[in-house]
Design an enzyme around this catalytic site. Structure first.
Site, PDB file in Angstrom:
ATOM      1  N   LYS A 170       0.842  -1.202   0.000  1.00  0.00           N
ATOM      2  CA  LYS A 170       0.000   0.000   0.000  1.00  0.00           C
ATOM      3  C   LYS A 170       0.871   1.243   0.000  1.00  0.00           C
ATOM      4  CE  LYS A 170      -2.401  -1.246   3.734  1.00  0.00           C
ATOM      5  NZ  LYS A 170      -1.867  -2.597   4.020  1.00  0.00           N
ATOM      6  N   CYS A 173     -12.761   2.770  15.869  1.00  0.00           N
ATOM      7  CA  CYS A 173     -11.666   1.779  15.892  1.00  0.00           C
ATOM      8  C   CYS A 173     -10.833   1.813  17.172  1.00  0.00           C
ATOM      9  CB  CYS A 173     -10.777   1.921  14.663  1.00  0.00           C
ATOM     10  SG  CYS A 173     -10.077   3.533  14.383  1.00  0.00           S
ATOM     11  N   MET A 174     -10.608   2.985  17.747  1.00  0.00           N
ATOM     12  CA  MET A 174      -9.643   3.049  18.844  1.00  0.00           C
ATOM     13  C   MET A 174     -10.209   3.532  20.175  1.00  0.00           C
ATOM     14  SD  MET A 174      -7.328   1.815  17.150  1.00  0.00           S
ATOM     15  CE  MET A 174      -6.370   1.632  18.633  1.00  0.00           C
ATOM     16  N   MET A 234      -8.062  -3.923  16.466  1.00  0.00           N
ATOM     17  CA  MET A 234      -9.539  -3.879  16.488  1.00  0.00           C
ATOM     18  C   MET A 234     -10.218  -5.074  17.154  1.00  0.00           C
ATOM     19  SD  MET A 234      -9.485  -1.092  15.180  1.00  0.00           S
ATOM     20  CE  MET A 234      -8.155  -0.299  14.320  1.00  0.00           C
ATOM     21  N   GLY A 264      -5.256   1.923  14.006  1.00  0.00           N
ATOM     22  CA  GLY A 264      -5.552   1.523  12.639  1.00  0.00           C
ATOM     23  C   GLY A 264      -5.130   2.540  11.599  1.00  0.00           C
ATOM     24  N   GLN A 265      -5.415   3.803  11.858  1.00  0.00           N
ATOM     25  CA  GLN A 265      -5.243   4.836  10.836  1.00  0.00           C
ATOM     26  C   GLN A 265      -3.946   5.627  11.063  1.00  0.00           C
ATOM     27  OE1 GLN A 265      -9.227   6.617   9.541  1.00  0.00           O
ATOM     28  NE2 GLN A 265      -9.549   6.229  11.695  1.00  0.00           N
TER      29      GLN A 265
HETATM   30  S1  SF4 Z   1       2.356   2.651   7.207  1.00  0.00           S
HETATM   31 FE1  SF4 Z   1       1.194   0.751   7.052  1.00  0.00          FE
HETATM   32  S2  SF4 Z   1       0.299   0.800   5.003  1.00  0.00           S
HETATM   33 FE2  SF4 Z   1       2.006   2.245   5.008  1.00  0.00          FE
HETATM   34  S3  SF4 Z   1       3.770   1.077   4.290  1.00  0.00           S
HETATM   35 FE3  SF4 Z   1       3.768   1.006   6.539  1.00  0.00          FE
HETATM   36  S4  SF4 Z   1       2.701  -0.900   7.015  1.00  0.00           S
HETATM   37 FE4  SF4 Z   1       2.198  -0.400   4.876  1.00  0.00          FE
END
Ligand code: SF4
Length: 795
Positions: A80, A170-171, A337, A374-375
């Site tokens: 990602k 989420c948190m 989560m 999460g974010q």
């Molecule tokens: S912050 Fe998360 S989504 Fe971005 S490169 Fe690192 S592990 Fe992957």
């Protein structure tokens, strides 16, 4: 580049293995093409906070590579992160402001037209229905400066606490757990504890897919030190559980009993750290305090054999987990989560902290109780700036008279402007959102940014009408399920088109510098907020009304760190200049420009708050000079953390004769949230093109289901039809569905439960009771679905 999911996972594993054995992977693996410049920043996606360099050529971002000096990822990225630039150059980007017309279609507008319209509607609703009739719903993916600005506009400008953000989903339970146990939000330690831990306990976290770079660090620790034990507690035998030395399988929501049982075994075997317990903890049920013996009596009921019957977790595994955790010398728990998205999420967090407190596995290297967020900016942007209905900057509650007065003074607004009453939490906010013709819906308008509630809320059927009927303004970069319900859509700049700060899971703030101009007429959120403020007569409150987004962000950041400079979260020493220079960002508390940032809190010699005169005076703290560990945010001012007596409670909904299965949902490694960005990256979309339902072979045979069959998954609230994947990953009786798919029939959040934790108000996404039915054999389904037509219907 054209890779399948299988090839991708193999490639990731190879990269992780190469790293673990010290083989360096050439930079060309993470970048393509020559560039004009590399710009330092942070990854746009998960809460790991990987440091990146963004490659710019001819005014476009063409490549992203890992920052080898970043202390979060040491140069590694997951798919990602290194393909994020493909989102920016996508033809579906929202290009102009759009206003919905009487015929239901959107029409392009100028920024002046759109902003005048939004401001006039907000004024109208304020005048007719009161200050709380207009809500803000933000995101852990907005910049810190943006969240701070919207929070200030609402609370200081409108006098309204109708301010929420998706971190509530989420948190919030992790926040509740940290505050009720330690008196203050966010982890004690850092990722650096992973490399010093001898036992790593992963709970409710498919780390290998959801935080892959953290997983890489865990794997490296294990490969370098085979004696390190890894324990995973999860209802599914995920890739994370497959590498574990010990798997604690549990029915969803029953792990509270497993944690209590581990505590019982630890006490029975005298593996407790009595000196730490006596000096640094108290036992409480929230009303009274008790002796440690009372706690031992309380957990006695959770003997492993009884707990096995309740949870399906083998008693011998519980005993072994307790021994490894308590006797390793340095144990670290990481969760996300699976622990938080529960009606007993705060309690689950408390019980993990209990294990650390009774064994003294806290406040020392390699020992920590660590919530993975999460974010990318849920911690820095929303939790720390207090952009939630009950908080102010510095994570102090709006109900705190002294802190309200302090913030009002700093903001230069009249005493009494900030409402002492919290606004509505997320689910109540959406339940209160509706049209002017509905007297039961007091919130008539909402501005939402960088999030997609029309796909991401649980029990969607209950909330869609309110979003459709209310005056809804959406700031985003692509059409989404939420823009389908909007009245005004405002095109946003991507992080690398505006720059700003993200604060990740480990209290680390990192500055991303602006790399390129936004495309077409897209604008940074901070500009949009300032323009709305100006049109509502609040220009003085938001003085960073300017086209230069880096300058505006710096002004907001400087003010934010000044307002919070005497809190235990202080980032006063993390100036913009310094954040630009630092290769790896800065961890709070950081009280001065010469302070390096803090690896571990509450430990004398490591934590600067022990000697921070402003903090001690402002919050009335006195830390004994001989205290080596002191939980100074303890509300009783005794420097102690709470060991909680929490009774066992099952989930809000458990399987019965009518709905005999548990449903749990989650992420896959390639996709991010509702897929609006990642589903537009061709390599990722091909690797994981649609949602599906995982079914254990024993259940599948009962229903005559084979892989590829279409299966109806139905709860009391809604239904979804998905292709089946028959696999032993989940235990019998448990179904799993990833939640990124935008195809209407496969949007699993129609099925999920919106019951909330009474403490954190976080909904129970992770547990629902459902039934299934085979609908047909394999059919060709539309995959890689994204909303491309701004005028398409929500169906
Ligand atoms: S912050 Fe998360 S989504 Fe971005 S490169 Fe690192 S592990 Fe992957």
């Amino acid at each position: 580049m054209n890779i399948s999911r299988r090839q991708f996972i193999k490639a990731s594993a190879a990269a992780a293995t190469a790293a673990a054995i010290g083989v360096s992977v050439p930079k060309r693996s993470y970048a393509e093409g020559d560039v004009d410049k590399w710009v330092k920043g942070a990854c746009r996606f998960c809460g790991t906070g990987c440091g990146v360099y963004v490659g710019v050529k001819d005014g476009k971002v063409v490549s992203i590579k890992g920052n080898p000096k970043a202390k979060t990822n040491f140069g590694f990225l997951c798919v990602k992160g290194f393909l994020a630039y493909k989102v920016m150059n996508h033809p579906d980007r929202l290009k102009y402001p759009m206003i919905r017309q009487a015929d239901g279609k959107f029409k392009r507008a100028s920024w002046d037209e759109a902003l005048d319209y939004v401001a006039s509607k907000f004024k109208y609703f304020h005048e007719k229905y009161g200050k709380d009739a207009v809500a803000y719903y933000g995101s852990g993916q907005c910049l810190t400066e943006e969240s701070y600005t919207f929070n200030k506009l609402w609370k200081g400008g409108f006098g309204s606490n109708m301010v929420e953000g998706n971190p509530r989903l989420c948190m919030a339970s992790a926040v509740g757990g940290y505050i009720t146990t330690f008196g203050s939000d966010e982890p004690v330690g850092s990722y650096a504890d992973i490399e010093q831990a001898n036992c790593i306990f992963l709970v409710g976290s498919n780390t290998s897919e959801c935080h892959p770079i953290i997983f890489r660090r865990i794997m490296r620790r294990k490969l370098d030190n085979p004696g390190v034990k890894i324990i995973v507690c999860e209802p599914r035998k995920t890739n994370t559980a497959k590498i574990a030395d010990l798997w604690l399988p549990v029915d969803p929501g029953t792990d509270l009993a497993v944690f209590h049982s581990m505590a019982r075994e630890i006490i029975k075997n005298n593996w407790v750290d009595k000196a730490f317990i006596d000096k640094n903890t108290r036992v409480t049920d929230g009303k009274n305090t008790y002796s440690f013996e009372k706690y031992a009596e309380f957990v006695e009921q959770f003997d492993p054999e009884s707990v096995e019957k309740l949870t399906r977790c083998p008693a011998e595994n519980i005993r072994k987990a307790a021994e490894w955790f308590a006797t390793s010398g340095a144990s670290m728990t990481l969760w996300t989560m699976g622990l938080n998205q529960r009606t007993r999420g705060v309690w689950a967090n408390n019980l993990i902290h209990n294990l650390h407190l009774i064994t003294g596995n806290i406040c020392k290297p390699g020992a920590d109780s660590f919530s993975l967020t999460g974010q990318p900016n849920a911690c820095g942007g929303v939790r720390e700036t207090g952009t939630l209905c009950h908080l102010l900057p510095g994570t102090k509650p709006v109900t705190n008279d002294k802190w309200r007065a302090h913030v009002e003074k700093e903001w230069g607004i009249a005493p009494g402007t900030i409402d002492p009453k919290p606004g509505f939490h997320t689910m109540k906010m959406f339940d209160s959102l509706g049209g002017e013709d509905d007297p039961n819906k007091p919130i008539k308008a909402m501005l939402t940014s960088t999030t997609n509630p029309a796909q991401s809320l649980p029990n969607l059927n209950k909330y869609v009408k309110g979003m459709k009927d209310a005056f809804l303004v959406v700031i985003d970069i692509f059409p989404t399920r939420t823009t389908q319900l909007a009245d005004v859509v405002l095109p946003a700049a991507f992080i690398y088109e505006k720059g700003g700060v993200f604060g990740c899971s480990e209290r680390r703030s990192q500055l991303t510098e602006k790399c390129v101009e936004p495309p077409f007429e897209a604008k940074p959120d901070i500009w949009i907020a300032a323009q709305i403020a100006k049109r509502m007569g609040l220009e003085k409150l938001i003085p960073w009304n300017m086209d230069d987004s880096m300058k505006a962000n710096e002004m907001a950041w400087t003010e934010y760190t000044r307002v919070t400079k005497d809190t235990d979260h202080t980032l006063y020493g993390a100036t913009y200049d310094r954040l630009k220079r630092e290769p790896a960002g800065i961890q709070w508390p950081c009280p001065s420009v010469d302070h390096p940032g803090t690896y571990k809190r509450y430990v004398r010699g490591m934590d600067p708050m022990f000697d921070h005169k402003g903090f001690l005076a402002k919050f009335g703290k006195q830390i004994p000079s001989d205290a080596k560990v002191y939980f100074y945010m303890d509300s009783k001012n005794e420097g102690k953390a709470n060991i909680w007596l929490r009774p066992y409670k099952e989930a809000a909904e458990v399987p019965d004769a009518q709905y005999p299965f548990y449903l749990t949902t989650g992420r896959v490694i390639e996709q991010w949230h509702t897929g609006t960005m990642t589903m537009r990256i061709p390599e990722i979309a091909r690797a994981h093109p649609n949602g599906y339902v995982e079914i254990h072979p024993a259940d599948a045979s009962k229903y005559n289901i084979v892989t590829g069959d279409m299966v109806l998954v139905e709860s009391k609230r809604g239904k979804s039809v998905l292709p089946a994947v028959v696999t032993k990953t989940s235990m019998p009786g448990i179904l799993f569905v990833p939640w990124h798919d935008q195809a209407f029939d496969r949007m699993i959040n129609f099925v999920c439960n919106d019951a909330v934790d009474p403490g954190s108000k976080e909904p129970e996404f992770k547990i629902a009771a459902v039934r299934i039915q085979r609908v047909s054999g394999p059919v060709k389904i539309e995959d890689k679905v994204v909303i491309t037509d701004i005028n398409s219907a929500y169906s």
